[in-house]
Design a protein around this motif. Structure first.
Motif, PDB file in Angstrom:
ATOM      1  N   ARG A 198      -6.797 -12.795   6.969  1.00 46.67           N
ATOM      2  CA  ARG A 198      -7.650 -12.878   5.780  1.00 46.67           C
ATOM      3  C   ARG A 198      -8.851 -11.932   5.902  1.00 46.67           C
ATOM      4  NH1 ARG A 198      -8.054 -16.916   2.068  1.00 46.67           N
ATOM      5  NH2 ARG A 198      -5.826 -17.101   2.546  1.00 46.67           N
ATOM      6  N   LYS A 199      -9.431 -11.852   7.097  1.00 42.85           N
ATOM      7  CA  LYS A 199     -10.540 -10.916   7.310  1.00 42.85           C
ATOM      8  C   LYS A 199     -10.088  -9.476   7.083  1.00 42.85           C
ATOM      9  CE  LYS A 199     -12.943 -13.789  10.714  1.00 42.85           C
ATOM     10  NZ  LYS A 199     -13.330 -13.900  12.142  1.00 42.85           N
ATOM     11  N   PHE A 200      -8.894  -9.175   7.584  1.00 45.04           N
ATOM     12  CA  PHE A 200      -8.392  -7.811   7.426  1.00 45.04           C
ATOM     13  C   PHE A 200      -8.103  -7.508   5.958  1.00 45.04           C
ATOM     14  CE2 PHE A 200      -5.208  -4.380   7.890  1.00 45.04           C
ATOM     15  CZ  PHE A 200      -5.961  -3.511   8.679  1.00 45.04           C
ATOM     16  N   LEU A 201      -7.658  -8.505   5.195  1.00 45.82           N
ATOM     17  CA  LEU A 201      -7.443  -8.317   3.763  1.00 45.82           C
ATOM     18  C   LEU A 201      -8.760  -8.023   3.049  1.00 45.82           C
ATOM     19  CD1 LEU A 201      -5.653  -8.420   1.227  1.00 45.82           C
ATOM     20  CD2 LEU A 201      -6.024 -10.902   1.163  1.00 45.82           C
ATOM     21  N   LEU A 202      -9.800  -8.757   3.389  1.00 42.86           N
ATOM     22  CA  LEU A 202     -11.120  -8.477   2.807  1.00 42.86           C
ATOM     23  C   LEU A 202     -11.595  -7.080   3.172  1.00 42.86           C
ATOM     24  CD1 LEU A 202     -12.898 -11.894   3.518  1.00 42.86           C
ATOM     25  CD2 LEU A 202     -11.868 -11.132   1.375  1.00 42.86           C
ATOM     26  N   LEU A 203     -11.317  -6.683   4.398  1.00 43.94           N
ATOM     27  CA  LEU A 203     -11.677  -5.337   4.838  1.00 43.94           C
ATOM     28  C   LEU A 203     -10.930  -4.278   4.025  1.00 43.94           C
ATOM     29  CD1 LEU A 203     -13.445  -4.160   7.230  1.00 43.94           C
ATOM     30  CD2 LEU A 203     -11.276  -3.800   8.401  1.00 43.94           C
ATOM     31  N   GLU A 204      -9.680  -4.529   3.752  1.00 40.87           N
ATOM     32  CA  GLU A 204      -8.895  -3.587   2.944  1.00 40.87           C
ATOM     33  C   GLU A 204      -9.443  -3.485   1.523  1.00 40.87           C
ATOM     34  OE1 GLU A 204      -4.399  -3.875   4.810  1.00 40.87           O
ATOM     35  OE2 GLU A 204      -5.144  -5.549   3.608  1.00 40.87           O
ATOM     36  N   ILE A 205      -9.853  -4.618   0.949  1.00 42.23           N
ATOM     37  CA  ILE A 205     -10.422  -4.602  -0.410  1.00 42.23           C
ATOM     38  C   ILE A 205     -11.680  -3.736  -0.451  1.00 42.23           C
ATOM     39  CG2 ILE A 205     -11.518  -6.026  -2.188  1.00 42.23           C
ATOM     40  CD1 ILE A 205      -9.639  -8.302  -1.338  1.00 42.23           C
ATOM     41  N   LEU A 206     -12.561  -3.919   0.520  1.00 43.56           N
ATOM     42  CA  LEU A 206     -13.774  -3.121   0.576  1.00 43.56           C
ATOM     43  C   LEU A 206     -13.461  -1.635   0.756  1.00 43.56           C
ATOM     44  CD1 LEU A 206     -16.161  -5.293   2.797  1.00 43.56           C
ATOM     45  CD2 LEU A 206     -16.206  -5.006   0.323  1.00 43.56           C
ATOM     46  N   THR A 207     -12.519  -1.338   1.634  1.00 40.02           N
ATOM     47  CA  THR A 207     -12.163   0.057   1.901  1.00 40.02           C
ATOM     48  C   THR A 207     -11.588   0.727   0.662  1.00 40.02           C
ATOM     49  OG1 THR A 207     -11.725  -0.442   4.230  1.00 40.02           O
ATOM     50  CG2 THR A 207     -10.754   1.571   3.340  1.00 40.02           C
TER      51      THR A 207
END
Length: 348
Positions: free
Chosen positions: A132-141
């Motif tokens: 889930r953290k990595f998904l949030l990171l992808e959204i920001l990127t």
């Protein structure tokens, strides 16, 4: 210290860093396992293999999302933002050309800051696992990629109309190195905290842009709303861009790049490259923060002097008013009440 790289096998990893009966058994794939002399066993999990073709293929998988984000921001820059500003702010039509261009860009930056704020709020109030953290990171990127690409070409295309050349050069450089750095963040799942700290720096841009709007609208610098936005700008800039610096230097530069104990060899070179970019951006952030502090201190010193001067002038006027009123022929009864009212009106 022993190091094992690649393959699929089981290892034991304890959050406290020691091997004991409370260790949790985890399955590692495409990783690096290090067994230290003091008994610590660390498994570095990555979402890719350590070769150039896998890196390229990982980036290619994000291209559809990046192009979608670029197209959305393209609509914001050349259609939506201008329409919203014309419809909601009547003074927009009276601005100069370079001010209109900056307003359109600033509104896109505010939109990106709102996305960042939403992700941060979600991460704070929801328990997130690594995926889930990595998904949030992808959204920001993905969102920042769309913003930076559009703003980069937008500024290059209108460079002859924009003012403050040094500031424009800084923004262009910031966008280029930022684009490179954020693509590296989605290559692996290491250093999730540092990646978030790097990406949430964009959060402070919201108050910076709102303050630019207030300056162009010629809002009184000593008004409450102007001072409130300015104070929030300085505070958010410090929290998001200056305060995380010691932690990032310790975990990212010292422990990973220098000692090599907090990251895998797969990403050590990438972290080293990102550290150079981070240092360049950090030096600029410290410079701008110093300007903000200097401007804020100067603002309140001038405000205090103006207040003191105004009070002294009012006191002088009150005294001269009382001396002048003594020579007026005033009746004994109601005239005294009038004198008291005039006296109170003359006081600050």
């Amino acid at each position: 210290m022993s190091t094992f790289s690649g393959g699929d096998f089981d290892t034991y990893f304890d959050e406290a860093g020691k091997d004991d009966k409370n260790d949790k058994k985890v399955k590692c794939k495409l990783f690096e396992v290090r067994i230290f002399d003091d008994g610590r066993t660390i498994c570095f999990i990555s979402n890719r293999e350590n070769n150039t073709m896998t890196t390229i293929s990982t980036l290619v998988t994000y291209l559809p999302y990046h192009f979608t984000s670029i197209f959305i921001y393209f609509l914001l820059y050349y259609r939506v933002n201008r329409f919203l500003l014309k419809s909601l702010i009547s003074s927009f039509r009276k601005l100069s050309k370079h001010q209109k261009l900056e307003w359109i860009s600033n509104l896109a930056s505010i939109f990106t800051s709102l996305i960042t704020a939403s992700v941060v709020i979600y991460a704070i109030f929801n328990e997130c696992d690594e995926d889930r953290k990595f998904l949030l990171l992808e959204i920001l990127t993905i969102s920042m990629t769309g913003y930076w690409v559009n703003d980069l070409f937008y500024r290059l295309g209108n460079l002859s109309y924009l003012t403050k050349p040094l500031f424009q050069v800084f923004l262009i450089f910031h966008h280029v190195v930022g684009l490179i750095a954020v693509q590296i963040t989605i290559l692996h799942k290491e250093f999730m905290v540092i990646k978030f700290l790097f990406l949430v720096m964009e959060l402070s841009s919201m108050c910076v842009n709102i303050r630019f709007y207030m300056i162009d609208l010629k809002i009184d610098k000593y008004s409450f709303k102007y001072e409130f936005v300015s104070n929030v700008m300085v505070f958010s800039f410090f929290i998001t861009r200056i305060a995380p610096l010691p932690y990032i230097l310790y975990e990212g530069v010292y422990r990973c790049v220098y000692l090599g104990e907090s990251c895998s060899k797969t990403v050590r070179g990438e972290i080293q490259f990102c550290s150079i970019i981070y240092f360049l951006i950090t030096f600029m952030n410290i410079y701008w923060f110093a300007i903000m502090l200097y401007g804020g201190i100067r603002h309140y010193i001038i405000k205090a002097a103006r207040t003191k001067d105004r009070l002294s002038k009012n006191d002088m006027l009150a005294r001269s008013g009382r001396q002048w009123l003594r020579f007026l022929p005033v009746p004994v009864g109601s005239g005294r009440t009038c004198l008291r009212r005039l006296h109170l009106y003359a006081m600050p």
